[in-house]
Each structure stands twice: as C-alpha cells, then as structure tokens.
Design a protein around this motif. Structure first.
Motif, PDB file in Angstrom:
ATOM      1  N   GLU A 125       0.823  -1.211   0.000  1.00  0.00           N
ATOM      2  CA  GLU A 125       0.000   0.000   0.000  1.00  0.00           C
ATOM      3  C   GLU A 125       0.861   1.267   0.000  1.00  0.00           C
ATOM      4  O   GLU A 125       0.496   2.265  -0.627  1.00  0.00           O
ATOM      5  N   ARG A 161       1.933   1.888  -3.577  1.00  0.00           N
ATOM      6  CA  ARG A 161       0.865   2.069  -4.556  1.00  0.00           C
ATOM      7  C   ARG A 161       0.862   3.453  -5.211  1.00  0.00           C
ATOM      8  O   ARG A 161       0.743   3.545  -6.437  1.00  0.00           O
ATOM      9  N   ARG A 171       1.183   4.070  -9.248  1.00  0.00           N
ATOM     10  CA  ARG A 171       0.116   4.764  -9.983  1.00  0.00           C
ATOM     11  C   ARG A 171       0.665   5.966 -10.748  1.00  0.00           C
ATOM     12  O   ARG A 171       0.182   6.277 -11.827  1.00  0.00           O
ATOM     13  N   ASP A 228      -0.646  -0.005 -11.440  1.00  0.00           N
ATOM     14  CA  ASP A 228      -1.241  -0.194 -10.122  1.00  0.00           C
ATOM     15  C   ASP A 228      -0.671  -1.475  -9.520  1.00  0.00           C
ATOM     16  O   ASP A 228      -0.214  -2.367 -10.234  1.00  0.00           O
ATOM     17  N   VAL A 229      -0.681  -1.529  -8.211  1.00  0.00           N
ATOM     18  CA  VAL A 229      -0.269  -2.723  -7.480  1.00  0.00           C
ATOM     19  C   VAL A 229      -1.291  -2.947  -6.388  1.00  0.00           C
ATOM     20  O   VAL A 229      -1.763  -2.005  -5.755  1.00  0.00           O
ATOM     21  N   GLU A 230      -1.661  -4.193  -6.206  1.00  0.00           N
ATOM     22  CA  GLU A 230      -2.687  -4.539  -5.225  1.00  0.00           C
ATOM     23  C   GLU A 230      -2.247  -5.791  -4.480  1.00  0.00           C
ATOM     24  O   GLU A 230      -1.746  -6.749  -5.080  1.00  0.00           O
TER      25      GLU A 230
END
Length: 178
Positions: free
Chosen positions: A94, A97, A101, A106-108
């Motif tokens: 997080e 992130r 962006r 994006d990274v989740e």
C-alpha cells in the motif's frame, strides 16, 4: 556510536553503519570461535531487551515502535514484531501504490500462499515505455515486501485479470431470429 551524548543518528547514518556491519559480519563468518559467538550472544541479549520493552509498552507505543523503520527491522529480526507477516507485507504494498500509480500502473495486495506473497500488478497499458518497465515495479515491490517480511521466501505477481470485453447489443442476435 553517536558523536556526542544525546545525539541521535540520522537514518542515512544508521544505513551506513548497517552496511558496514554487514561487511564486518561477512568477514567473521569463516572464523570459528569467540568472535562469532560473541556477536550471536550479544544479538540474543539485545533481542531479549527489545522484547522486554515491547512487554512494557501499551498498544499505541508498540505500534509506534513497529512503525519506525529501524525498530521494525529489529523486531522482525528477533521474531517479536507485533504485526503478523501478511499485514506488514500488505502495508508495504500500500505504501508503494502511489508511486506505481504515478507511472500509470497499479499494485494490489493479493495475500500469502504458504511463504509466497502474491500481488496484482498492472502497467496501465504502457508496458516498459513509461519511464520504467514492469520488471522495475516488480523488483521494487519484491524488495519492499521482503524488507518488512523476510520470513516470506518470494513475492510473485498474479496475472492481471483482463477487463471484460464490451459487446455492443446490436451485434447480438436472438436464436430464433433468422
């Protein structure tokens, strides 16, 4: 040590000392005996001292200690970090992130399977032409996650799920129509 009594080390100074410590410890590895045992015993005693500090801390203080980068690493090293592995790793993702962006991706966080962290990475359609490739992002995510959760063995991206294709209603025909 700090130069004067009460003077604290800045983060770059701590990082420089940790790098030097790694070099010195690597030099001690081939030596049998007292030097390596002294380092091991000293580490155990300092770990016990840190555990006792955590035992005395209320929940708010324990969180503040764990959030400090240097203390957080020491808590992990001594296996006394108050946050579970998965939560530490998810927080690291997080924190990355916004930077991902900015690059159009994006990274989740997707969870942990065994000792492997899973993340979903998207490049926003820019591939490697947006100021750094997907492998750069993957490497940054891997490094950040393993820094806060070294008990994990790997960080692997999951395949991103493609968006469902848009099918215009005018192209659909009823089966009975002919």
């Amino acid at each position: 040590m700090a130069e004067a009594a009460g003077t604290r080390l800045a983060d770059p100074d701590v990082e420089a000392r940790l790098a030097r410590l790694d070099e010195v410890l690597e030099g001690l590895e081939p030596l049998p005996g007292a030097a390596t045992e002294a380092v091991r015993l000293l580490t155990e005693v300092y770990g016990e001292a840190l555990a006792r500090v955590l035992d005395q801390a209320d929940e708010q203080l324990a969180e503040r200690l764990a959030d400090d980068e240097l203390l957080g690493h020491l808590l992990v090293l001594h296996d006394i970090h108050p946050e579970p592995t998965e939560r530490r790793a998810a927080r690291a993702v997080e924190r990355l992130r916004p930077a991902v962006r900015e690059r159009g991706g994006d990274v989740e966080w997707a969870g942990v399977e065994g000792q492997i962290a899973r993340v979903r990475l998207t490049t926003g359609g820019c591939g490697s032409g947006c100021g750094g490739g997907g492998s750069d992002v993957t490497d940054a995510v891997r490094e950040a996650v393993l820094a806060v959760a070294p008990e994990l063995t790997a960080v692997e991206p999951l395949p991103s799920t493609p968006a469902p294709a848009f099918v215009p209603l005018t192209t659909l025909k009823h089966r009975g129509a002919g």
